[in-house]
Scaffold this motif. Structure first.
Motif, PDB file in Angstrom:
ATOM      1  N   HIS A 293       0.806  -1.209   0.000  1.00 21.53           N
ATOM      2  CA  HIS A 293       0.000   0.000   0.000  1.00 21.53           C
ATOM      3  C   HIS A 293       0.846   1.269   0.000  1.00 21.53           C
ATOM      4  O   HIS A 293       0.331   2.348  -0.222  1.00 21.53           O
ATOM      5  N   LYS A 294       2.131   1.142   0.268  1.00 24.01           N
ATOM      6  CA  LYS A 294       2.999   2.321   0.334  1.00 24.01           C
ATOM      7  C   LYS A 294       3.809   2.422  -0.954  1.00 24.01           C
ATOM      8  O   LYS A 294       4.979   2.076  -0.997  1.00 24.01           O
ATOM      9  N   LEU A 295       3.165   2.905  -2.003  1.00 27.13           N
ATOM     10  CA  LEU A 295       3.823   3.059  -3.291  1.00 27.13           C
ATOM     11  C   LEU A 295       4.029   4.538  -3.572  1.00 27.13           C
ATOM     12  O   LEU A 295       3.192   5.361  -3.220  1.00 27.13           O
ATOM     13  N   ASP A 296       5.161   4.843  -4.206  1.00 19.96           N
ATOM     14  CA  ASP A 296       5.321   6.230  -4.632  1.00 19.96           C
ATOM     15  C   ASP A 296       4.504   6.453  -5.904  1.00 19.96           C
ATOM     16  O   ASP A 296       3.863   5.536  -6.418  1.00 19.96           O
ATOM     17  N   GLU A 297       4.511   7.671  -6.419  1.00 21.79           N
ATOM     18  CA  GLU A 297       3.651   8.001  -7.559  1.00 21.79           C
ATOM     19  C   GLU A 297       4.000   7.182  -8.796  1.00 21.79           C
ATOM     20  O   GLU A 297       3.113   6.702  -9.499  1.00 21.79           O
ATOM     21  N   ARG A 298       5.285   7.020  -9.069  1.00 21.78           N
ATOM     22  CA  ARG A 298       5.691   6.275 -10.257  1.00 21.78           C
ATOM     23  C   ARG A 298       5.255   4.819 -10.152  1.00 21.78           C
ATOM     24  O   ARG A 298       4.726   4.248 -11.099  1.00 21.78           O
ATOM     25  N   GLU A 299       5.465   4.213  -8.994  1.00 19.91           N
ATOM     26  CA  GLU A 299       5.077   2.824  -8.811  1.00 19.91           C
ATOM     27  C   GLU A 299       3.568   2.650  -8.914  1.00 19.91           C
ATOM     28  O   GLU A 299       3.081   1.681  -9.513  1.00 19.91           O
ATOM     29  N   ALA A 300       2.811   3.588  -8.357  1.00 19.72           N
ATOM     30  CA  ALA A 300       1.350   3.511  -8.428  1.00 19.72           C
ATOM     31  C   ALA A 300       0.869   3.615  -9.879  1.00 19.72           C
ATOM     32  O   ALA A 300      -0.047   2.898 -10.290  1.00 19.72           O
ATOM     33  N   VAL A 301       1.500   4.477 -10.657  1.00 16.05           N
ATOM     34  CA  VAL A 301       1.129   4.614 -12.069  1.00 16.05           C
ATOM     35  C   VAL A 301       1.467   3.337 -12.824  1.00 16.05           C
ATOM     36  O   VAL A 301       0.682   2.862 -13.645  1.00 16.05           O
ATOM     37  N   ARG A 302       2.629   2.749 -12.566  1.00 14.31           N
ATOM     38  CA  ARG A 302       3.029   1.517 -13.257  1.00 14.31           C
ATOM     39  C   ARG A 302       2.071   0.367 -12.926  1.00 14.31           C
ATOM     40  O   ARG A 302       1.693  -0.405 -13.804  1.00 14.31           O
ATOM     41  N   VAL A 303       1.692   0.247 -11.657  1.00 13.35           N
ATOM     42  CA  VAL A 303       0.758  -0.808 -11.259  1.00 13.35           C
ATOM     43  C   VAL A 303      -0.605  -0.581 -11.914  1.00 13.35           C
ATOM     44  O   VAL A 303      -1.238  -1.524 -12.406  1.00 13.35           O
ATOM     45  N   ALA A 304      -1.061   0.654 -11.951  1.00 16.08           N
ATOM     46  CA  ALA A 304      -2.346   0.965 -12.590  1.00 16.08           C
ATOM     47  C   ALA A 304      -2.301   0.668 -14.092  1.00 16.08           C
ATOM     48  O   ALA A 304      -3.271   0.147 -14.658  1.00 16.08           O
ATOM     49  N   GLN A 305      -1.180   0.984 -14.745  1.00 19.37           N
ATOM     50  CA  GLN A 305      -1.049   0.687 -16.173  1.00 19.37           C
ATOM     51  C   GLN A 305      -1.065  -0.824 -16.420  1.00 19.37           C
ATOM     52  O   GLN A 305      -1.681  -1.292 -17.381  1.00 19.37           O
ATOM     53  N   ALA A 306      -0.387  -1.587 -15.573  1.00 19.27           N
ATOM     54  CA  ALA A 306      -0.375  -3.049 -15.732  1.00 19.27           C
ATOM     55  C   ALA A 306      -1.776  -3.622 -15.522  1.00 19.27           C
ATOM     56  O   ALA A 306      -2.205  -4.506 -16.269  1.00 19.27           O
ATOM     57  N   ASN A 307      -2.493  -3.131 -14.517  1.00 26.89           N
ATOM     58  CA  ASN A 307      -3.860  -3.606 -14.287  1.00 26.89           C
ATOM     59  C   ASN A 307      -4.768  -3.251 -15.457  1.00 26.89           C
ATOM     60  O   ASN A 307      -5.599  -4.056 -15.872  1.00 26.89           O
ATOM     61  N   SER A 308      -4.594  -2.052 -15.996  1.00 24.60           N
ATOM     62  CA  SER A 308      -5.406  -1.623 -17.133  1.00 24.60           C
ATOM     63  C   SER A 308      -5.121  -2.480 -18.371  1.00 24.60           C
ATOM     64  O   SER A 308      -6.047  -2.899 -19.076  1.00 24.60           O
ATOM     65  N   ALA A 309      -3.860  -2.761 -18.636  1.00 27.10           N
ATOM     66  CA  ALA A 309      -3.507  -3.590 -19.790  1.00 27.10           C
ATOM     67  C   ALA A 309      -4.041  -5.014 -19.625  1.00 27.10           C
ATOM     68  O   ALA A 309      -4.533  -5.615 -20.586  1.00 27.10           O
TER      69      ALA A 309
END
Length: 160
Positions: A83-99
């Motif tokens: 749950h403790k992700l920085d902004e870049r990591e949160a964006v990367r995880v969101a992009q992977a989930n979206s793909a």
């Protein structure tokens, strides 16, 4: 007594890609062999070739499990988690989930179109329930790890 546990180095991008490739190749090989089961090929094959089909299935499923064993624990691959992700990591995880979601949606729509346009006589599958159950189990094992596989494939090394 305190035990010293050596710290393993994190896998490089090339190693992560090999793991994802093994995961994808194993799942695709298993899916192809299960599809052959659904078509009834093992029933018509010579008895001498049945152990080869079984061996190919076990090999494909073993390769799939090898890749899945790494993807179940993203921290072992150096991937962000928790749950403790920085902004870049949160964006990367969101992009992977979206793909992964887009890929899943495309697969379901393509399958529905094939059934709609070509029709499906499900009565032929009643004698091959093990193949249907195998495909369902494979999908249940592939879908939860798909975002992690996408993230492992696209995440750069820490030095990049």
């Amino acid at each position: 007594m305190n035990a010293v546990i050596p710290v393993r180095p994190l896998p490089t991008r090339a190693r992560r890609r090999r793991i994802v490739t093994a995961y994808a190749a194993g799942s695709l090989g298993t899916l192809i062999l299960l599809a052959l089961r659904l078509l009834g090929l093992p029933d018509t094959v010579n008895d001498a070739l049945k152990p080869l089909l079984l061996g190919a299935y076990l090999l494909a499923f073993g390769v799939f499990l090898y890749g899945a064993a790494y993807l179940v624990f993203p921290a072992r691959l150096g991937l962000p988690q928790g749950h403790k992700l920085d902004e870049r990591e949160a964006v990367r995880v969101a992009q992977a989930n979206s793909a992964a979601y887009r890929g899943l949606t495309l697969t379901v729509l393509l399958g529905a179109e094939l059934v709609f346009f070509f029709g499906a006589d499900l009565s032929a599958l009643q004698g091959r329930a093990d193949g249907v159950q195998g495909v369902a189990l494979l999908l249940l094992l592939v879908l939860p790890l798909l975002p992690t596989a996408i993230l492992a494939w696209t995440e750069p090394d820490t030095g990049e």
